[in-house]
Design a protein around this motif. Structure first.
Motif, short mmCIF file in Angstrom:
data_model
loop_
_atom_site.label_atom_id
_atom_site.label_comp_id
_atom_site.label_asym_id
_atom_site.label_seq_id
_atom_site.Cartn_x
_atom_site.Cartn_y
_atom_site.Cartn_z
N TYR A 55 0.83 -1.21 0.00
CA TYR A 55 0.00 0.00 0.00
C TYR A 55 0.86 1.25 0.00
O TYR A 55 0.64 2.19 -0.78
CB TYR A 55 -0.90 0.05 1.25
N GLY A 56 1.85 1.28 0.91
CA GLY A 56 2.68 2.47 1.07
C GLY A 56 3.46 2.81 -0.19
O GLY A 56 3.50 3.97 -0.61
N ILE A 85 7.15 4.53 5.22
CA ILE A 85 6.46 3.52 6.02
C ILE A 85 6.31 2.22 5.23
O ILE A 85 6.51 1.12 5.76
CB ILE A 85 5.08 4.02 6.48
N GLY A 86 5.97 2.35 3.95
CA GLY A 86 5.82 1.16 3.11
C GLY A 86 7.12 0.38 2.98
O GLY A 86 7.12 -0.85 3.05
N GLU A 138 2.86 6.05 -2.69
CA GLU A 138 3.95 6.99 -3.00
C GLU A 138 4.13 7.13 -4.51
O GLU A 138 4.38 8.24 -5.01
CB GLU A 138 5.24 6.48 -2.36
N PRO A 143 4.20 7.95 3.19
CA PRO A 143 3.71 6.60 2.82
C PRO A 143 4.81 5.72 2.26
O PRO A 143 4.85 4.52 2.54
CB PRO A 143 2.64 6.89 1.77
#
Length: 431
Positions: free
Chosen positions: A244-245, A261-262, A249, A258
């Motif tokens: 997702y992250g 974190i991803g 991005e 994001p």
């Protein structure tokens, strides 16, 4: 003389006060975090002069490589290591057999069992051929024979536990010389091993455990973190969060947070998946599902790609962890929830991001194209076909050129921008 007697009494009482044992509890599957926890506890107990380290064990099994690390630490320990299959209802299954047999003293509580050590699905074997499975089984059998011979335990039983997956109760295990004793609880165990002679390398140690102080050793923060991310459910969630992250991005460059974190989630997920028996067909289906959901956003398929992506993601998630142990499988509740949230994420979150990218600009020169304004002066075409004048667009006065004849206060529409000059046309009311 009186002082000497007092000092002697004080020294003796201090010696008895320092008589202690370390106890750790192992519940659940054997993984890298478990291996590090046991190894560090053995070192700590030896450094602090404990009488022995007691491992209260209750496991269905786990990873073969982690088991080897634990056995190596126990066989090379500088203090006695006691493995106690406890409490009632506990088991030393699969990897637990190797660990129990490697102990200096092996004990079990009433109502426990040991065995079924055939290495199916251990150590990330995945889908192996019969030849490869036989090689792994032979290797595990040789490993368990070595341990049993080292501790003078029943070698034939140990090999049958690996090859035939036999299992025994505590009374059967004691009768077959698989373990040394049966104890009701920790206090009973300490009383029964008191005075036992344990051989450590070339020296012998007499255990003094009766009325010894008991110190329970907990996992440190690093071991707890490794144990947490080694959980299949956590590994699965980290994998999806990482995807997702990174995708968020890519669709919104410059967001940074994001993407960071991803990336962190993906790295942690890769560590977790390395420590788990992964089915790569399942991983491939998850990646295919993500791709199909992305294509749904870009291609009009009337929901077919979404359905295909959801099915692929669901099947891949179910197949991802290839293990017979329930504790090493991903919860079906977690899978269904994650798949549903993933589909919604792609259909709404990333869909909205793509729509925002495709939306017409609202600022800058590009935003003026197509806007309607009012002519402030008359536009009369010259010999070259262009007429000049002034217009008001967005409340601002602009110099403009046009090929149309435009009267003051007539509506115009902007068709282009050249520097600080607008290209305009007269609005045709008939349209």
């Amino acid at each position: 003389m009186r002082k000497l007697i007092l000092l002697l009494i004080l020294g003796l009482s201090q010696a008895f006060a320092d008589n202690f044992v370390y106890v750790i509890k192992i519940e659940g599957t054997i993984n890298p975090a478990t291996a590090e926890y046991i190894s560090s506890s053995i070192r700590k107990a030896a450094e602090e002069g404990a009488e022995c380290l007691i491992i209260e064990l209750d496991t269905p099994g786990g990873l073969l490589e982690s088991t080897r690390t634990i056995v190596k630490a126990i066989l090379g320990a500088e203090i006695p290591v006691v493995v106690f299959v406890y409490p009632s209802g506990a088991r030393a299954g699969s990897a637990g057999v190797f660990i129990t047999l490697s102990a200096h003293i092996a004990a079990m509580a009433p109502g426990t069992n040991i065995g079924a050590a055939h290495p199916v699905g251990i150590g990330g074997m995945g889908d192996t051929s019969k030849v490869m499975e036989q090689k792994i089984t032979n290797d595990a059998a040789a490993f368990v024979r070595t341990i049993a011979e080292k501790r003078n335990r029943n070698v034939k039983w140990a090999e049958r536990a690996v090859r035939e997956s036999i299992s025994s109760t505590e009374t059967e295990a004691l009768k077959d010389s698989v373990i040394d004793l049966i104890a009701r609880d920790l206090k009973d165990l300490l009383d029964k091993i008191d005075g036992k002679i344990v051989k450590i390398d070339s020296r012998e140690k007499v255990l003094k455990t009766k009325d010894a102080n008991v110190k329970f050793v907990e996992m440190n923060w690093r071991e707890r973190l490794l144990a947490l991310i080694s959980d299949p459910n956590i590994a699965y969630i980290l994998l999806l969060l990482g995807i997702y992250g990174i995708l968020f991005e890519l669709y919104n460059p410059g967001s940074i947070f994001p993407g960071v974190i991803g990336a962190i989630c993906l790295i942690l997920a890769f560590y977790s998946l390395q420590a788990l028996p992964i089915n790569y067909a399942g991983l491939a289906l998850i990646i295919l599902g993500i791709i199909l959901l992305i294509l749904e956003i870009k291609i009009v398929s009337h929901g077919l790609l979404t359905v295909g992506g959801a099915i692929s993601l669901l099947l891949g998630s179910i197949m991802l962890i290839n293990s017979p142990f329930e504790l090493m499988q991903i919860s079906l509740t977690v899978i269904i929830t994650a798949v549903a949230l993933t589909v919604l994420f792609f259909l709404f979150a990333i869909g909205m991001a793509l729509k925002a990218q495709q939306r017409r600009p609202t600022t800058g020169k590009e935003a003026l194209i197509g806007e309607v304004g009012i002519a402030l002066t008359q536009f009369s075409p010259s010999k070259d076909g262009w007429a000049t004048g002034q217009v008001r667009v967005h409340g601002e006065i602009w110099r403009a050129i046009s090929r149309d004849k435009i009267e003051p206060n007539e509506e115009i529409v902007v068709r282009g921008v050249e520097g600080l000059t607008l290209k305009v046309e007269k609005v045709d009311r008939k349209e």
